[in-house]
Write a protein that holds these residues in place. Structure first.
Motif, PDB file in Angstrom:
ATOM      1  N   UNK A   1       0.942  -1.108  -0.101  1.00  0.00           N
ATOM      2  CA  UNK A   1      -0.007  -0.034   0.003  1.00  0.00           C
ATOM      3  C   UNK A   1       0.954   1.263   0.083  1.00  0.00           C
ATOM      4  N   UNK A   2       0.346   2.305  -0.744  1.00  0.00           N
ATOM      5  CA  UNK A   2       1.270   3.565  -0.462  1.00  0.00           C
ATOM      6  C   UNK A   2       0.714   4.309   0.561  1.00  0.00           C
ATOM      7  N   UNK A   3       1.326   5.373   1.120  1.00  0.00           N
ATOM      8  CA  UNK A   3       1.084   6.216   2.071  1.00  0.00           C
ATOM      9  C   UNK A   3      -0.263   6.594   2.448  1.00  0.00           C
ATOM     10  N   UNK A   4      -0.961   6.643   1.364  1.00  0.00           N
ATOM     11  CA  UNK A   4      -2.664   7.046   1.704  1.00  0.00           C
ATOM     12  C   UNK A   4      -3.472   5.662   1.675  1.00  0.00           C
ATOM     13  N   UNK A   5      -2.795   4.384   1.667  1.00  0.00           N
ATOM     14  CA  UNK A   5      -3.456   3.447   1.616  1.00  0.00           C
ATOM     15  C   UNK A   5      -4.025   2.652   0.492  1.00  0.00           C
ATOM     16  N   UNK A   6      -3.481   3.300  -0.575  1.00  0.00           N
ATOM     17  CA  UNK A   6      -4.089   2.789  -2.177  1.00  0.00           C
ATOM     18  C   UNK A   6      -3.185   1.557  -2.402  1.00  0.00           C
ATOM     19  N   UNK A   7      -4.059   0.509  -3.068  1.00  0.00           N
ATOM     20  CA  UNK A   7      -3.289  -1.036  -3.100  1.00  0.00           C
ATOM     21  C   UNK A   7      -2.427  -0.638  -4.625  1.00  0.00           C
ATOM     22  N   UNK A   8      -1.081  -1.195  -4.406  1.00  0.00           N
ATOM     23  CA  UNK A   8      -0.272  -0.950  -5.498  1.00  0.00           C
ATOM     24  C   UNK A   8       0.017  -2.337  -6.109  1.00  0.00           C
TER      25      UNK A   8
ATOM     26  N   UNK B   1     -11.509  10.127  -4.440  1.00  0.00           N
ATOM     27  CA  UNK B   1     -11.188  10.113  -5.926  1.00  0.00           C
ATOM     28  C   UNK B   1     -10.143  11.090  -6.319  1.00  0.00           C
ATOM     29  N   UNK B   2     -10.341  12.435  -5.682  1.00  0.00           N
ATOM     30  CA  UNK B   2      -9.385  13.488  -5.879  1.00  0.00           C
ATOM     31  C   UNK B   2      -8.075  13.104  -5.571  1.00  0.00           C
ATOM     32  N   UNK B   3      -7.873  12.368  -4.220  1.00  0.00           N
ATOM     33  CA  UNK B   3      -6.743  12.102  -3.755  1.00  0.00           C
ATOM     34  C   UNK B   3      -5.765  10.908  -4.525  1.00  0.00           C
ATOM     35  N   UNK B   4      -6.846   9.921  -5.039  1.00  0.00           N
ATOM     36  CA  UNK B   4      -6.117   8.948  -5.915  1.00  0.00           C
ATOM     37  C   UNK B   4      -5.685   9.618  -7.042  1.00  0.00           C
ATOM     38  N   UNK B   5      -6.409  10.438  -7.715  1.00  0.00           N
ATOM     39  CA  UNK B   5      -5.931  11.132  -9.004  1.00  0.00           C
ATOM     40  C   UNK B   5      -4.777  12.053  -8.893  1.00  0.00           C
ATOM     41  N   UNK B   6      -4.856  13.054  -7.889  1.00  0.00           N
ATOM     42  CA  UNK B   6      -3.782  13.934  -7.885  1.00  0.00           C
ATOM     43  C   UNK B   6      -2.868  14.030  -6.589  1.00  0.00           C
ATOM     44  N   UNK B   7      -3.039  12.823  -6.045  1.00  0.00           N
ATOM     45  CA  UNK B   7      -2.030  12.429  -4.759  1.00  0.00           C
ATOM     46  C   UNK B   7      -2.401  13.426  -3.373  1.00  0.00           C
ATOM     47  N   UNK B   8      -1.659  13.216  -2.470  1.00  0.00           N
ATOM     48  CA  UNK B   8      -2.212  13.648  -1.233  1.00  0.00           C
ATOM     49  C   UNK B   8      -2.335  15.243  -1.243  1.00  0.00           C
ATOM     50  N   UNK B   9      -3.490  15.614  -0.427  1.00  0.00           N
ATOM     51  CA  UNK B   9      -3.861  17.118  -0.338  1.00  0.00           C
ATOM     52  C   UNK B   9      -2.696  17.740   0.673  1.00  0.00           C
ATOM     53  N   UNK B  10      -2.173  18.855   0.032  1.00  0.00           N
ATOM     54  CA  UNK B  10      -0.861  19.621   0.703  1.00  0.00           C
ATOM     55  C   UNK B  10      -1.597  20.768   1.756  1.00  0.00           C
ATOM     56  N   UNK B  11      -2.650  21.280   1.486  1.00  0.00           N
ATOM     57  CA  UNK B  11      -3.060  22.222   2.338  1.00  0.00           C
ATOM     58  C   UNK B  11      -4.584  22.163   2.407  1.00  0.00           C
ATOM     59  N   UNK B  12      -5.273  22.769   3.218  1.00  0.00           N
ATOM     60  CA  UNK B  12      -6.700  22.908   3.302  1.00  0.00           C
ATOM     61  C   UNK B  12      -7.185  23.707   2.071  1.00  0.00           C
ATOM     62  N   UNK B  13      -6.435  24.521   1.625  1.00  0.00           N
ATOM     63  CA  UNK B  13      -6.889  25.338   0.406  1.00  0.00           C
ATOM     64  C   UNK B  13      -7.219  24.236  -0.811  1.00  0.00           C
ATOM     65  N   UNK B  14      -6.486  23.264  -0.721  1.00  0.00           N
ATOM     66  CA  UNK B  14      -6.634  22.232  -1.907  1.00  0.00           C
ATOM     67  C   UNK B  14      -8.046  21.551  -1.876  1.00  0.00           C
ATOM     68  N   UNK B  15      -8.657  21.718  -0.582  1.00  0.00           N
ATOM     69  CA  UNK B  15      -9.918  20.769  -0.399  1.00  0.00           C
ATOM     70  C   UNK B  15     -10.995  21.466  -1.251  1.00  0.00           C
ATOM     71  N   UNK B  16     -10.757  22.862  -1.265  1.00  0.00           N
ATOM     72  CA  UNK B  16     -11.536  23.513  -2.114  1.00  0.00           C
ATOM     73  C   UNK B  16     -11.880  23.318  -3.777  1.00  0.00           C
ATOM     74  N   UNK B  17     -10.679  22.486  -4.179  1.00  0.00           N
ATOM     75  CA  UNK B  17     -10.748  22.077  -5.631  1.00  0.00           C
ATOM     76  C   UNK B  17     -11.621  20.565  -5.660  1.00  0.00           C
ATOM     77  N   UNK B  18     -11.781  20.236  -4.663  1.00  0.00           N
ATOM     78  CA  UNK B  18     -12.754  18.923  -4.808  1.00  0.00           C
ATOM     79  C   UNK B  18     -14.101  19.259  -5.642  1.00  0.00           C
ATOM     80  N   UNK B  19     -14.424  18.503  -6.538  1.00  0.00           N
ATOM     81  CA  UNK B  19     -15.949  18.570  -7.357  1.00  0.00           C
ATOM     82  C   UNK B  19     -16.969  18.806  -6.264  1.00  0.00           C
ATOM     83  N   UNK B  20     -18.005  19.546  -6.479  1.00  0.00           N
ATOM     84  CA  UNK B  20     -19.290  19.818  -5.734  1.00  0.00           C
ATOM     85  C   UNK B  20     -18.990  20.227  -4.124  1.00  0.00           C
ATOM     86  N   UNK B  21     -17.620  20.455  -3.828  1.00  0.00           N
ATOM     87  CA  UNK B  21     -17.473  20.807  -2.496  1.00  0.00           C
ATOM     88  C   UNK B  21     -17.447  22.420  -2.442  1.00  0.00           C
ATOM     89  N   UNK B  22     -18.967  22.892  -2.095  1.00  0.00           N
ATOM     90  CA  UNK B  22     -18.881  24.232  -2.127  1.00  0.00           C
ATOM     91  C   UNK B  22     -18.486  24.900  -0.640  1.00  0.00           C
TER      92      UNK B  22
END
Length: 405
Positions: A30-37, A206-227
């Motif tokens: 598993x990677x550091x985010x628990x994804x199966x490699x 899904x965002x975490x799997x696609x783009x890797x770990x979130x680096x800051x809370x600001x990044x959370x705003x980029x999650x689709x449909x998270x207003x």
């Protein structure tokens, strides 16, 4: 609550093993985010006895995936598998943990597991669950029906709706007290966060799997449909370890970052130096920062949050080794002192895993020399303790223990 708030290892690259004899040991990376490699099977035990091949394979997987820790399930063939792992010469330091696999098989056949791993069989899913439990018990255990986790008593005999409501409340309070690590949290765990819910939780993962770990809370705003509303409600519970801004790993809401920045500036210091520095924080005149929007109670909350360095109250997972000379109940005799792990707590005492198939019981009368009102005041779940063997009944498979102070 004790089980859910068990010690997490955190964001580490983990190799997890679901041990077995005839059918082999299922190995996953598993990677550091628990994804199966990666996943495969090794056969170090009878009838194949391919110890050499297993050692070679574990060594090459550890190198290929830069493994930092190994999690071994505590079921059948666990001790034998641990001995094989201990023979491997790893290039880098690797910590080895034995992890409770109670409920892992229930999870692996569940709807959640099928949705997470539609292309893998139950053995792979079970091994992944063991690895993720080591990284973050809270994130993994919320996926399993509490009746299958093997703790507590009488849970089958009570009103199931009331039980569910009560358990949901416990999960929510655990989440509120330690927050959730957004880079390891599972979809079910994220769903418990205020303002998130199942759909947004899916989008975050899904965002975490696609783009890797979130680096800051600001990044959370980029999650689709998270207003803005969901961010406002959930941000303080979503934690990011080792972020550039240390407040991203705290319960301080991003709306209040400016206030903390100003406090640090007024004290001629950095935000990092404020966190955990009680003397400096006590010296801050909170009245100075009161505005029409931010009152004194909010400022007091911010200050008390800043007083807690690290902010996740859970201990870090510690390596533990059972007595290697004890392989079965027949190796026990009264008077022995053994290391053990508390694996269940009841009204009449606690059960202890001493590394063999049968757990031993410390009866409430053997927990202390004085009167014991509540077992939980003396031991807690997954605590590492030393026990003294009082009595062994091999035919009835019963082991009586005493807590050794």
């Amino acid at each position: 609550r004790q089980l859910l708030l068990g010690a997490p290892l955190g964001e580490k690259r983990i190799l997890a093993i679901d041990p077995g004899f005839r059918t082999g040991c299922k190995v996953v990376c598993l990677d550091a985010q628990g994804n199966l490699l990666h996943n495969e099977t090794i056969y170090p035990h009878a009838p194949q006895n391919d110890i050499g091949g297993a050692i070679k394979k574990l060594s090459s997987l550890a190198n290929a995936y830069k493994i930092e820790a190994i999690a071994i399930g505590n079921g059948t063939a666990s001790r034998e598998t641990e001995q094989v792992v201990k023979k491997v010469l790893f290039n880098n330091p690797v910590e080895v943990f034995v992890v409770s696999e109670a409920g892992a098989s229930i999870y692996s056949a569940s709807k959640i597991a099928r949705e997470e791993f539609p292309n893998y069989d139950v053995t792979v899913r079970g091994a992944v669950s063991i690895g993720r439990r080591l990284a973050d018990p809270l994130a993994e255990l919320v996926k399993i029906d509490p009746k299958s986790i093997g703790v507590g008593q009488y849970q089958h005999d009570v009103d199931q709706n009331k039980l569910k409501t009560s358990l949901d409340t416990v999960v929510e309070s655990c989440v509120n007290s330690v927050g959730v690590n957004i880079n390891t949290a599972s979809i079910p765990l994220l769903s418990y966060v205020s303002g998130i819910g199942p759909k947004l939780a899916e989008n975050i993962v899904s965002q975490r799997k696609e783009k890797g770990a979130f680096k800051s809370r600001k990044d959370i705003m980029d999650v689709p449909r998270l207003g803005g509303k969901a961010f406002e409600q959930g941000a303080a519970f979503l934690r990011i370890k080792d972020a550039e801004n240390p407040l991203d790993d705290s319960a301080v809401h991003p709306e209040s970052y400016g206030i903390v920045k100003q406090m640090a500036k007024d004290k001629r210091t950095e935000i990092l130096s404020l966190i955990g520095n009680k003397t400096l924080l006590k010296d801050i005149d909170l009245q100075k920062y009161c505005t029409a929007e931010v009152g004194l109670p909010t400022l007091e909350d911010i200050r008390s949050e800043l007083e807690k360095p690290g902010l996740d109250r859970r201990e870090k997972a510690k390596v533990f080794t059972f007595d290697q000379t004890i392989k079965s109940i027949t190796d026990l005799h009264s008077g022995q002192l053994l290391p053990g792990i508390v694996n269940n707590i009841t009204n009449f005492g606690c059960f202890v895993d001493i590394g063999i198939k049968e757990s031993g019981l410390i009866h409430v009368s053997n927990l202390s020399d004085s009167f014991v009102k509540d077992v939980n005041e003396h031991v807690y779940l997954h605590q590492q303790i030393i026990v003294k063997v009082l009595d062994v009944d091999v035919s009835r498979k019963r082991i009586q223990l005493k807590l050794h102070k």
